[in-house]
Design a protein around this motif. Structure first.
Motif, PDB file in Angstrom:
ATOM      1  N   LEU A   1       0.841  -1.198   0.000  1.00 59.49           N
ATOM      2  CA  LEU A   1       0.000   0.000   0.000  1.00 59.49           C
ATOM      3  C   LEU A   1       0.876   1.248   0.000  1.00 59.49           C
ATOM      4  O   LEU A   1       1.996   1.243   0.524  1.00 59.49           O
ATOM      5  CB  LEU A   1      -0.924   0.017   1.216  1.00 59.49           C
ATOM      6  CG  LEU A   1      -2.274  -0.695   1.080  1.00 59.49           C
ATOM      7  CD1 LEU A   1      -2.091  -2.177   0.800  1.00 59.49           C
ATOM      8  CD2 LEU A   1      -3.118  -0.495   2.334  1.00 59.49           C
ATOM      9  N   MET A   2       0.341   2.333  -0.584  1.00 57.23           N
ATOM     10  CA  MET A   2       1.047   3.613  -0.632  1.00 57.23           C
ATOM     11  C   MET A   2       0.566   4.494   0.518  1.00 57.23           C
ATOM     12  O   MET A   2      -0.637   4.729   0.677  1.00 57.23           O
ATOM     13  CB  MET A   2       0.795   4.309  -1.966  1.00 57.23           C
ATOM     14  CG  MET A   2       1.409   3.605  -3.153  1.00 57.23           C
ATOM     15  SD  MET A   2       3.209   3.637  -3.109  1.00 57.23           S
ATOM     16  CE  MET A   2       3.508   5.386  -3.281  1.00 57.23           C
ATOM     17  N   PHE A   3       1.513   4.980   1.327  1.00 53.36           N
ATOM     18  CA  PHE A   3       1.213   5.847   2.467  1.00 53.36           C
ATOM     19  C   PHE A   3       1.945   7.177   2.311  1.00 53.36           C
ATOM     20  O   PHE A   3       2.901   7.288   1.536  1.00 53.36           O
ATOM     21  CB  PHE A   3       1.636   5.186   3.782  1.00 53.36           C
ATOM     22  CG  PHE A   3       0.737   4.075   4.236  1.00 53.36           C
ATOM     23  CD1 PHE A   3      -0.293   4.313   5.126  1.00 53.36           C
ATOM     24  CD2 PHE A   3       0.931   2.782   3.772  1.00 53.36           C
ATOM     25  CE1 PHE A   3      -1.110   3.286   5.545  1.00 53.36           C
ATOM     26  CE2 PHE A   3       0.119   1.754   4.185  1.00 53.36           C
ATOM     27  CZ  PHE A   3      -0.917   2.008   5.078  1.00 53.36           C
ATOM     28  N   ILE A   4       1.486   8.160   3.078  1.00 56.35           N
ATOM     29  CA  ILE A   4       2.153   9.453   3.179  1.00 56.35           C
ATOM     30  C   ILE A   4       2.809   9.536   4.553  1.00 56.35           C
ATOM     31  O   ILE A   4       2.149   9.327   5.578  1.00 56.35           O
ATOM     32  CB  ILE A   4       1.171  10.626   3.001  1.00 56.35           C
ATOM     33  CG1 ILE A   4       0.502  10.553   1.637  1.00 56.35           C
ATOM     34  CG2 ILE A   4       1.884  11.964   3.147  1.00 56.35           C
ATOM     35  CD1 ILE A   4      -0.539  11.633   1.411  1.00 56.35           C
ATOM     36  N   LYS A   5       4.092   9.809   4.567  1.00 59.13           N
ATOM     37  CA  LYS A   5       4.793   9.968   5.836  1.00 59.13           C
ATOM     38  C   LYS A   5       4.408  11.310   6.449  1.00 59.13           C
ATOM     39  O   LYS A   5       4.609  12.364   5.842  1.00 59.13           O
ATOM     40  CB  LYS A   5       6.306   9.901   5.623  1.00 59.13           C
ATOM     41  CG  LYS A   5       7.108  10.057   6.905  1.00 59.13           C
ATOM     42  CD  LYS A   5       8.593   9.989   6.644  1.00 59.13           C
ATOM     43  CE  LYS A   5       9.387  10.231   7.915  1.00 59.13           C
ATOM     44  NZ  LYS A   5      10.853  10.165   7.688  1.00 59.13           N
ATOM     45  N   ALA A   6       3.833  11.259   7.658  1.00 62.12           N
ATOM     46  CA  ALA A   6       3.329  12.470   8.295  1.00 62.12           C
ATOM     47  C   ALA A   6       4.254  13.017   9.373  1.00 62.12           C
ATOM     48  O   ALA A   6       4.156  14.184   9.727  1.00 62.12           O
ATOM     49  CB  ALA A   6       1.945  12.213   8.906  1.00 62.12           C
ATOM     50  N   GLY A   7       5.125  12.204   9.924  1.00 63.23           N
ATOM     51  CA  GLY A   7       6.011  12.674  10.979  1.00 63.23           C
ATOM     52  C   GLY A   7       6.279  11.562  11.975  1.00 63.23           C
ATOM     53  O   GLY A   7       5.957  10.395  11.736  1.00 63.23           O
TER      54      GLY A   7
ATOM     55  N   GLY B   1       6.325  12.885   2.144  1.00 64.60           N
ATOM     56  CA  GLY B   1       6.726  12.010   1.050  1.00 64.60           C
ATOM     57  C   GLY B   1       5.921  10.722   1.038  1.00 64.60           C
ATOM     58  O   GLY B   1       5.321  10.321   2.034  1.00 64.60           O
ATOM     59  N   TYR B   2       5.917  10.064  -0.109  1.00 64.54           N
ATOM     60  CA  TYR B   2       5.172   8.822  -0.289  1.00 64.54           C
ATOM     61  C   TYR B   2       6.102   7.631  -0.088  1.00 64.54           C
ATOM     62  O   TYR B   2       7.250   7.645  -0.545  1.00 64.54           O
ATOM     63  CB  TYR B   2       4.552   8.761  -1.684  1.00 64.54           C
ATOM     64  CG  TYR B   2       3.391   9.715  -1.876  1.00 64.54           C
ATOM     65  CD1 TYR B   2       2.082   9.289  -1.708  1.00 64.54           C
ATOM     66  CD2 TYR B   2       3.615  11.042  -2.221  1.00 64.54           C
ATOM     67  CE1 TYR B   2       1.022  10.150  -1.881  1.00 64.54           C
ATOM     68  CE2 TYR B   2       2.565  11.920  -2.395  1.00 64.54           C
ATOM     69  CZ  TYR B   2       1.262  11.473  -2.223  1.00 64.54           C
ATOM     70  OH  TYR B   2       0.219  12.348  -2.391  1.00 64.54           O
ATOM     71  N   VAL B   3       5.587   6.620   0.592  1.00 68.18           N
ATOM     72  CA  VAL B   3       6.330   5.393   0.831  1.00 68.18           C
ATOM     73  C   VAL B   3       5.417   4.212   0.528  1.00 68.18           C
ATOM     74  O   VAL B   3       4.189   4.326   0.584  1.00 68.18           O
ATOM     75  CB  VAL B   3       6.857   5.310   2.283  1.00 68.18           C
ATOM     76  CG1 VAL B   3       7.857   6.402   2.564  1.00 68.18           C
ATOM     77  CG2 VAL B   3       5.705   5.367   3.276  1.00 68.18           C
ATOM     78  N   ARG B   4       6.026   3.085   0.206  1.00 69.57           N
ATOM     79  CA  ARG B   4       5.278   1.850  -0.010  1.00 69.57           C
ATOM     80  C   ARG B   4       5.539   0.903   1.152  1.00 69.57           C
ATOM     81  O   ARG B   4       6.691   0.634   1.501  1.00 69.57           O
ATOM     82  CB  ARG B   4       5.681   1.178  -1.322  1.00 69.57           C
ATOM     83  CG  ARG B   4       4.922  -0.120  -1.580  1.00 69.57           C
ATOM     84  CD  ARG B   4       5.289  -0.748  -2.902  1.00 69.57           C
ATOM     85  NE  ARG B   4       6.678  -1.189  -2.928  1.00 69.57           N
ATOM     86  CZ  ARG B   4       7.239  -1.781  -3.982  1.00 69.57           C
ATOM     87  NH1 ARG B   4       6.532  -1.992  -5.074  1.00 69.57           N
ATOM     88  NH2 ARG B   4       8.502  -2.143  -3.937  1.00 69.57           N
ATOM     89  N   VAL B   5       4.465   0.405   1.736  1.00 69.56           N
ATOM     90  CA  VAL B   5       4.546  -0.509   2.873  1.00 69.56           C
ATOM     91  C   VAL B   5       4.002  -1.859   2.424  1.00 69.56           C
ATOM     92  O   VAL B   5       2.864  -1.946   1.942  1.00 69.56           O
ATOM     93  CB  VAL B   5       3.751   0.023   4.076  1.00 69.56           C
ATOM     94  CG1 VAL B   5       3.902  -0.910   5.264  1.00 69.56           C
ATOM     95  CG2 VAL B   5       4.209   1.426   4.437  1.00 69.56           C
ATOM     96  N   SER B   6       4.797  -2.903   2.571  1.00 74.71           N
ATOM     97  CA  SER B   6       4.399  -4.249   2.165  1.00 74.71           C
ATOM     98  C   SER B   6       4.851  -5.244   3.217  1.00 74.71           C
ATOM     99  O   SER B   6       5.654  -4.923   4.107  1.00 74.71           O
ATOM    100  CB  SER B   6       5.002  -4.604   0.797  1.00 74.71           C
ATOM    101  OG  SER B   6       6.408  -4.473   0.818  1.00 74.71           O
TER     102      SER B   6
END
Length: 369
Positions: free
Chosen positions: A115-121, A313-318
């Motif tokens: 899934l694609m997430f946004i790193k918030a802090g 930034g966008y990250v992928r979590v799997s």
């Protein structure tokens, strides 16, 4: 603009360090700070919000990055932000997948999509023993399946996942055509492809919404993102070189990398030699981090430790490739919502189990003899 009726020549009866004494002339720069616009300069204004208003994903990430466990951002509560036509196509894809009923637990040798997430802090959380855990907040924003690739047509099995809606006016015709051919979805800000096993393709359809309940608290995941760019860096910072001596004859070359090769044989520098150059800004994967908390009501997950990339930034979590560990069976191939009302607003957060013993408990030393 405030009218400059009379400029002050003193800043109080006391004379402090860095502040003029009584009767002493005040520098023009200090007057300009005290009276914006009085000396002909532009008055300072409050910083304006980013383009897009409060509905913009980046502005909502700024709200989410506050150091608070109670997240003010509710991205999935209420109706979806998709247009009516695309919303109907997405609901149809979810209904088709729901008829098959996703199973619980990953079969042996199967792979789920990422899934694609946004790193918030980042923030710190304490368990029941009082131990502090540094966690990274990852937010899910309109993450959906865009394309399903199978071995018969593309030669391999994969799923293309998109995140965050994008303005169609800012997307090219080829990009718009890609989304039109696969589900008729609006363009997304980010696209990422994940390899999956053939048995996971049966329930995945273009337009299927993805949920944070795809993950379970306590499992290990791999997080992939683009690291922070640090610019041109030397050998000591980029590769951890020790540098030259701080004294004993070294003259103005203390941070040098030293020799880069031999003499006439081979008479060149080998390829791949560690030397100064651009540092950061590359795709980096952090493997085996734990999911500390899953919050369906806010659409975020918290993972232990730091992950690559800046906030926003966008990250992928799997799922973790090396040593996958699931405290409880996760949904396979993903969590499928029961309908439009299944937003997870009333679902309680799940958290990773704390250790059974007190980590700060004093123990008697063991005699090695």
């Amino acid at each position: 603009r405030p009218a400059p009726a009379r400029l002050r020549t003193d800043l109080g009866p006391r004379s402090t360090r860095g502040r003029p004494a009584a009767g002493q002339a005040v520098p023009r720069a200090q007057q300009r700070r005290a009276y914006p616009g009085a000396l002909g300069g532009r008055p300072r204004r409050a910083p304006a919000a980013k383009a897009g208003g409060s509905d913009c994903p980046m502005n909502r990430v700024a709200l989410l990055s506050r150091r608070s466990v109670a997240c003010p951002w509710r991205p999935r509560v209420g109706p979806s932000r998709l247009p009516q036509q695309q919303r109907a196509a997405s609901a149809e894809a979810a209904a088709v997948a729901l008829d098959a009923q996703h199973s619980m637990g990953v079969p042996e040798g199967s792979r789920r999509p990422g899934l694609m997430f946004i790193k918030a802090g980042m923030l710190g959380l304490f368990d029941k023993w009082g131990k502090r855990h540094a966690c990274t907040v990852l937010a899910l924003d309109e993450c959906r399946v865009v394309q399903v690739k199978c071995e018969e047509t593309e030669g391999y099995d994969a799923v293309q996942v998109g995140a965050s809606l994008h303005k169609p006016s800012k997307a090219g015709s080829s990009v718009l055509g890609h989304y039109e051919r696969h589900g008729g979805l609006p363009p997304m800000r980010r696209l990422k492809e994940s390899r999956v096993s053939p048995d996971a393709l049966a329930l995945l359809r273009p337009g299927l919404p993805l949920d944070v309940r795809h993950f379970v608290a306590g499992q290990r995941v791999d997080v992939q993102g683009v690291s922070r760019g640090k610019g041109f860096a030397g050998g000591m910072k980029r590769h951890g070189f020790a540098g030259l001596d701080a004294s004993h004859g070294v003259s103005k070359a203390h941070r040098s990398i030293g020799s880069t090769g031999q003499c006439q044989t081979p008479g060149r520098v080998f390829k791949g030699k560690k030397m100064p150059g651009r540092m950061g800004g590359v795709t980096t994967t952090v493997q085996g981090v734990r999911v500390y908390r899953v919050s369906p009501s806010t659409g975020v997950i918290l993972v232990k430790g730091s992950i690559p990339g800046p906030a926003g930034g966008y990250v992928r979590v799997s799922d973790c490739i090396k040593g996958a560990d699931f405290p409880e069976p996760p949904p396979f191939p993903t969590y499928i919502r029961a309908g439009e009302d299944d937003t997870g607003e009333d679902v309680e957060d799940t958290e990773m189990a704390a250790p059974e013993h007190d980590v700060f408990e004093l123990k008697e030393p063991v005699d090695p003899y």
